[in-house]
Design a protein around this motif. Structure first.
Motif, short mmCIF file in Angstrom:
data_model
loop_
_atom_site.label_atom_id
_atom_site.label_comp_id
_atom_site.label_asym_id
_atom_site.label_seq_id
_atom_site.Cartn_x
_atom_site.Cartn_y
_atom_site.Cartn_z
N SER A 78 -11.03 -11.63 17.69
CA SER A 78 -12.36 -11.46 18.28
C SER A 78 -12.65 -9.98 18.51
N ALA A 82 -15.67 -7.92 16.70
CA ALA A 82 -16.63 -7.13 17.47
C ALA A 82 -16.67 -5.69 16.95
N TYR A 85 -18.51 -5.60 13.66
CA TYR A 85 -19.95 -5.84 13.85
C TYR A 85 -20.69 -4.54 14.13
N VAL A 133 -17.41 0.54 24.29
CA VAL A 133 -18.38 -0.45 24.74
C VAL A 133 -18.76 -0.31 26.23
N GLU A 183 -14.90 -8.70 28.36
CA GLU A 183 -15.75 -9.66 27.66
C GLU A 183 -17.08 -9.02 27.32
N VAL A 184 -17.61 -9.37 26.15
CA VAL A 184 -18.95 -8.93 25.77
C VAL A 184 -19.80 -10.15 25.44
N ASP A 185 -21.11 -9.95 25.47
CA ASP A 185 -22.06 -10.99 25.07
C ASP A 185 -21.84 -12.30 25.83
N ARG A 186 -21.80 -12.18 27.15
CA ARG A 186 -21.60 -13.38 27.96
C ARG A 186 -22.81 -14.29 27.90
N VAL A 187 -22.56 -15.60 27.76
CA VAL A 187 -23.64 -16.59 27.75
C VAL A 187 -24.30 -16.62 29.12
N ARG A 189 -24.71 -14.31 32.10
CA ARG A 189 -24.54 -12.90 32.36
C ARG A 189 -23.72 -12.66 33.62
N GLY A 195 -17.94 -15.09 27.85
CA GLY A 195 -18.23 -14.16 26.78
C GLY A 195 -17.14 -14.10 25.74
N LEU A 196 -17.29 -13.17 24.81
CA LEU A 196 -16.32 -12.96 23.74
C LEU A 196 -15.22 -12.03 24.24
#
Length: 552
Positions: A78, A82, A85, A133, A183-187, A189, A195-196
């Motif tokens: 993961s 990231a 990406y 990040v 974690e990034v991109d948490r569903v 927030r 998140g990922l």
């Protein structure tokens, strides 16, 4: 293709060639390569990358074994995904920026802030942009660390509140808490686990959706809810006069008199205080049957209590407490809320450094050049192999030095090491500081003692009769910064016996008294060293305002 759209093929050249039409069909620009045990032996990932580069020379390729050479394949891949990406975009941007700086005559080293609190080179940042990040909040923690060192504060809570979020970080013995989990991109927030997962060196902090632009509303149960939605910079809070109609935290602060309109943003534009009042009245006060002042106080209290609860939970998670700490507050909104948050948490005193509104940027200028390397090599302490560990450390040292020496300014370098350890059978490890020296058989006992000391601090006990294992090792090389000296603004050394207020009777809602009182307003630049002001008062500057309640 499997159900997730992944290509499943055995690893050989003919199989890899079958992937090429898929890359062309989807116009793939970047690829992440991750094999199950490549954190120990990366040869197959490297061979795949070589073949892919020869077939597609313009392709951006990320190897999981380079980005995150650690055990646990999901987190490793993961992290690689990231990185893949963002890598083409970030590499293009950074190289373009470097070129433009050079054209302007900047021939000095071009360094970038990482999430772990150190500076790294352009080449490393372009290859591993995922390490950047959380670089902004990390800069703020470095500022707080510098203030702690300068003032001799051994137990500090760093409080950074800007436009969309609030970040809190614990700094003990002049060092911020660090981690390798993020974690990034948490569903959901700001909710951990949604998140990922990304495995990179980061400064450990808790983040919640509470900033000057966070929007307040009434939920289905008739309670005030603040955030995580934000008004952003456009249209921004209603007070900005740019079309915002929903009340933000800044609107509540304006209504409570915490912002002095005449000096806001250095006087570059006029706050629309009437718009703030209308927004708070319509969305909060009206539905709850309150006057707009008490409604604004409710918004502010919800924000401050949310931050206090997050800070308490964060400290408890690491076996630490918040009592008798000093708080370093920075960011555009933090000095407005610091005293009230400090009261809730029981801090001793609050320090608002100069240029607090751009505290993270100041932290960038104070950060050392540093680079952390990680390797996973399992070692049971009952069968400790010092030769294997020493050889591993030598490899990690060479890799870290190669990066740091490209950016360091020729000063002294410092090496630190950590082992991620656990009892056999446990699912997660704790980070344990270990000595920087050549290892022998006796170091099995040294590692055990270090682990048990930290385990007791976190959990209050040890577990008898269970072996201890190390899963991963980290080594960091960082530039040693000079001790901070005495710093006073030129021409600002003397303290006036009685500072002259800019406004002697500004209305301010005092949270402790729960009513509006008359307060004095001072320009920060007009205060000399040693000046003392009794609250209630405001100390205003171009980027922020410090609220000094009654009793402070």
């Amino acid at each position: 293709l499997d159900a997730s759209g992944r290509v499943l093929l055995p690893l050989d050249e003919s199989s890899l060639e079958a992937c090429l039409p898929v890359l062309d069909e989807h116009a793939v620009e970047s690829v992440a390569i991750g094999y199950l045990h490549a954190f120990v032996n990366p040869e197959h990932e490297q061979r795949t990358a070589e073949w892919l580069r020869s077939a597609k020379p313009g392709l951006s390729i990320t190897l999981a074994s380079e980005v995150c050479p650690e055990i646990r394949e999901f987190e490793r891949l993961s992290t690689a995904c990231a990185n893949a990406y963002v890598r083409p975009l970030m590499a293009s941007y950074l190289n373009r920026l470097a070129g433009e700086l050079e054209q302007l005559g900047f021939n000095c080293p071009f360094l970038l802030m990482t999430s772990g609190g150190g500076l790294t080179t352009l080449d490393t940042a372009s290859r591993f942009p995922i390490r950047l990040v959380e670089s902004g909040p990390a800069g703020g923690a470095i500022l707080a660390q510098d203030v702690a060192r300068y003032a001799g504060l051994e137990r500090v809570l760093s409080f950074d509140m800007g436009g969309t979020t609030a970040k809190l970080c614990l700094i003990d013995d002049f060092e911020p808490l660090t981690s390798r989990s993020f974690e990034v991109d948490r569903v959901y927030r700001f909710r951990k686990g949604s998140g990922l997962p990304v495995r990179i060196p980061v400064i450990e902090m808790v983040e919640i959706g509470a900033g000057g632009g966070s929007i307040a509303q009434i939920d289905k149960l008739g309670r005030i809810q603040v955030g995580p939605e934000s008004a952003g910079s456009e249209p921004g809070p209603a007070a900005y006069g740019r079309g915002g109609e929903k009340p933000a935290v800044t609107d509540a602060d304006v209504k409570l008199g915490r912002v002095y309109a005449d000096t806001f943003a250095g006087g570059s534009f006029r706050l629309d205080t009437a718009a703030s009042d209308r927004a708070v009245q319509k969305e909060i006060a009206g539905p709850l049957g309150l006057d707009s002042e008490m409604a604004a106080f409710g918004v502010s209290e919800v924000v401050d209590e949310n931050m206090a609860a997050a800070a308490r939970a964060h400290a408890a998670e690491f076996g630490l407490d918040l009592g008798s700490r000093d708080m370093v507050a920075f960011g555009g909104a933090a000095p407005l809320h610091a005293a009230r948050l400090g009261e809730k948490l029981g801090v001793r005193r609050i320090i608002v450094p100069g240029e607090a509104g751009v505290g993270s940027a100041v932290g960038f200028l104070l950060a050392p050049v540093a680079y952390e390397v990680v390797r996973s090599r399992r070692q049971l302490l009952s069968a400790f192999q010092p030769g294997v560990v020493s050889e591993l450390m030598a490899e990690m040292l060479a890799e870290s030095l190669a990066v740091v020496k490209m950016g360091a300014r020729g000063g002294k370098l410092e090496e630190t090491r950590q082992a991620y350890m656990r009892y056999v059978g446990q699912g997660h490890e704790i980070a344990v500081s270990i000595p920087v020296e050549s290892y022998g058989a006796e170091h099995a006992g040294v590692l055990r003692a270090a682990f048990e000391k930290d385990y007791i601090r976190l959990y209050g006990r040890t577990i008898d009769g269970v072996d201890i294992e190390v899963l991963s090792w980290t080594l960091t090389i960082s530039e040693v910064l000079p001790e901070p000296g005495h710093r006073v603004r030129p021409g600002n050394e003397l303290s006036p016996a009685d500072p002259e207020p800019l406004d002697p009777g500004h209305p301010l809602f005092d949270a402790g008294l729960e009513r509006t009182v008359s307060s004095r307003v001072f320009l920060r630049d007009s205060l000399g060293t040693g000046a003392k002001i009794e609250g209630p008062a405001l100390v205003t500057e171009a980027q922020t305002t410090t609220v000094v309640p009654a009793g402070w």
